[in-house]
Design a protein around this motif. Structure first.
Motif, short mmCIF file in Angstrom:
data_model
loop_
_atom_site.label_atom_id
_atom_site.label_comp_id
_atom_site.label_asym_id
_atom_site.label_seq_id
_atom_site.Cartn_x
_atom_site.Cartn_y
_atom_site.Cartn_z
N GLN A 84 -20.86 5.14 9.20
CA GLN A 84 -19.66 5.93 9.47
C GLN A 84 -19.29 6.74 8.23
O GLN A 84 -18.31 6.45 7.54
CB GLN A 84 -18.50 5.02 9.87
CG GLN A 84 -18.79 4.16 11.10
CD GLN A 84 -17.59 3.33 11.50
OE1 GLN A 84 -16.67 3.80 12.16
NE2 GLN A 84 -17.61 2.08 11.09
N GLN A 97 -17.89 9.48 7.72
CA GLN A 97 -16.57 10.11 7.64
C GLN A 97 -15.55 9.16 7.02
O GLN A 97 -14.69 9.59 6.25
CB GLN A 97 -16.10 10.54 9.03
CG GLN A 97 -14.75 11.27 8.98
CD GLN A 97 -14.30 11.79 10.32
OE1 GLN A 97 -15.05 11.76 11.29
NE2 GLN A 97 -13.07 12.29 10.38
N PHE A 156 -16.28 9.06 3.30
CA PHE A 156 -15.89 10.34 2.70
C PHE A 156 -14.38 10.42 2.55
O PHE A 156 -13.87 10.78 1.48
CB PHE A 156 -16.39 11.50 3.57
CG PHE A 156 -16.16 12.86 2.97
CD1 PHE A 156 -17.14 13.47 2.21
CD2 PHE A 156 -14.95 13.53 3.16
CE1 PHE A 156 -16.94 14.73 1.66
CE2 PHE A 156 -14.73 14.78 2.60
CZ PHE A 156 -15.73 15.38 1.85
N ASP A 157 -13.65 10.09 3.61
CA ASP A 157 -12.19 10.22 3.59
C ASP A 157 -11.56 9.28 2.57
O ASP A 157 -10.65 9.67 1.82
CB ASP A 157 -11.61 9.94 4.98
CG ASP A 157 -11.93 11.04 5.98
OD1 ASP A 157 -12.36 12.12 5.55
OD2 ASP A 157 -11.75 10.81 7.19
N SER A 164 -12.49 10.43 -1.01
CA SER A 164 -11.75 11.64 -1.35
C SER A 164 -10.30 11.33 -1.65
O SER A 164 -9.72 11.83 -2.63
CB SER A 164 -11.85 12.65 -0.20
OG SER A 164 -11.09 13.80 -0.46
N PHE A 206 -24.07 12.84 2.78
CA PHE A 206 -22.94 13.55 3.38
C PHE A 206 -23.39 14.87 4.02
O PHE A 206 -22.82 15.29 5.03
CB PHE A 206 -21.85 13.78 2.34
CG PHE A 206 -21.13 12.52 1.94
CD1 PHE A 206 -20.42 11.78 2.87
CD2 PHE A 206 -21.18 12.07 0.63
CE1 PHE A 206 -19.77 10.60 2.50
CE2 PHE A 206 -20.52 10.90 0.25
CZ PHE A 206 -19.82 10.17 1.20
N ALA A 235 -24.47 14.16 7.35
CA ALA A 235 -23.34 13.83 8.23
C ALA A 235 -22.57 15.06 8.68
O ALA A 235 -21.60 14.95 9.44
CB ALA A 235 -22.40 12.87 7.51
N TYR A 244 -21.27 17.57 6.48
CA TYR A 244 -20.45 18.21 5.46
C TYR A 244 -21.27 19.25 4.72
O TYR A 244 -22.46 19.05 4.48
CB TYR A 244 -19.92 17.17 4.46
CG TYR A 244 -18.97 16.16 5.05
CD1 TYR A 244 -17.62 16.44 5.15
CD2 TYR A 244 -19.43 14.94 5.53
CE1 TYR A 244 -16.74 15.52 5.69
CE2 TYR A 244 -18.56 14.01 6.08
CZ TYR A 244 -17.22 14.31 6.16
OH TYR A 244 -16.34 13.39 6.71
N THR A 256 -17.69 21.70 0.53
CA THR A 256 -16.71 20.67 0.85
C THR A 256 -16.96 19.40 0.04
O THR A 256 -16.03 18.78 -0.49
CB THR A 256 -16.75 20.33 2.36
OG1 THR A 256 -16.47 21.51 3.11
CG2 THR A 256 -15.75 19.24 2.70
N GLN A 309 -14.17 18.13 -2.64
CA GLN A 309 -13.49 16.90 -2.25
C GLN A 309 -13.99 15.67 -3.02
O GLN A 309 -13.23 14.72 -3.23
CB GLN A 309 -13.66 16.65 -0.75
CG GLN A 309 -13.03 17.70 0.13
CD GLN A 309 -11.51 17.75 -0.04
OE1 GLN A 309 -10.84 16.73 -0.04
NE2 GLN A 309 -10.99 18.95 -0.21
#
Length: 247
Positions: free
Chosen positions: A27, A29, A32-33, A36, A60, A63, A65, A69, A73
């Motif tokens: 997962q 995302q 990453f979230d 970040s 990433f 995925a 991105y 970005t 980030q």
């Protein structure tokens, strides 16, 4: 390890971070979230996971991105986003006076940058939560041997000029000529080795007087700050010889 220092600042352990990555490896995302949000960049994710920065970046990309970005980030260290190793000793505040003072160097560089960009904006936080507590940590600066510093533009500017001065003090004329004349299309790994060796070996004597050193620093500062504003890299030293010499 910079990642471990950053995790400690956030109240987490390295073991917890490894478990989090392993649990969410499918997962990206989520990873990453969270990374970040907490200022854990690709360099730190590389240290935590054991994979290279290129592998982390590719993870990433796969995925969905894009590179811009990912850089904006997940490469948010304010000074440098690569691992400097022994070269960290070159990063320091500028406490010189005269033509090498921050005020004198600024007087030359600021009008050139302000003609097209924002000199003062260069030395602010990359995102607002970096200055919420009033300090920049080593994890936010990207240099492990720095302690917390007050989150001011003046401090970032002083670290910028102090580091540039130390870079040129580590070079003699022959080394600088070799760096400046290295063919642009040649092997970047060879260039990295050239710069790393030049910066790691101090010259037998100081090669520049204060006026020459000020000219070298202001020319390089203008070059770096102009590149800063047209690239998606956050660190003010990312394009410097320190950044180019580092993994």
């Amino acid at each position: 390890m910079l990642a471990e220092k950053r995790l400690t600042e956030l109240g987490f352990t390295l073991s917890q971070a490894i478990d989090f990555i392993n649990t969410n490896i499918n997962q990206p995302q989520i990873i990453f979230d969270v990374a970040s949000e907490h200022g854990v960049n690709t360099r730190m994710l590389s240290e935590i996971s054991g994979y290279s920065k290129d592998v982390v970046h590719g993870y990433f990309l796969n995925a969905g991105y894009d590179s811009a970005t990912i850089n904006t980030q997940l490469n948010t260290n304010l000074l440098v986003n690569s691992s400097l190793g022994s070269l960290e000793s070159l990063v320091a505040f500028n406490e010189r006076e005269g033509v090498l003072s921050n005020a004198s160097l600024r007087e030359v560089v600021k009008p050139v940058i302000d003609a097209n960009y924002d000199y003062d904006g260069t030395f602010g936080p990359a995102n607002l939560n970096q200055s919420d507590d009033g300090v920049y940590s080593s994890g936010e600066l990207g240099v492990e041997n720095l302690n917390d510093v007050l989150a001011t533009n003046d401090n970032l500017e002083s670290l910028f000029y102090g580091s540039l001065i130390n870079i040129f003090l580590a070079l003699d004329q022959t080394e600088l000529d070799q760096i400046n004349t290295f063919p642009a299309g040649d092997d970047p790994d060879e260039f990295q080795v050239l710069v790393l060796e030049a910066l790691s070996e101090s010259p037998a004597s100081v090669a520049w007087n204060d006026e020459q050193l000020a000219d070298l620093v202001t020319d390089e500062a203008i070059n770096l700050l102009e590149r800063y504003w047209v690239s998606d890299l956050i660190g003010v030293l990312d394009h410097s010889l320190l950044g180019l010499a580092s993994a």
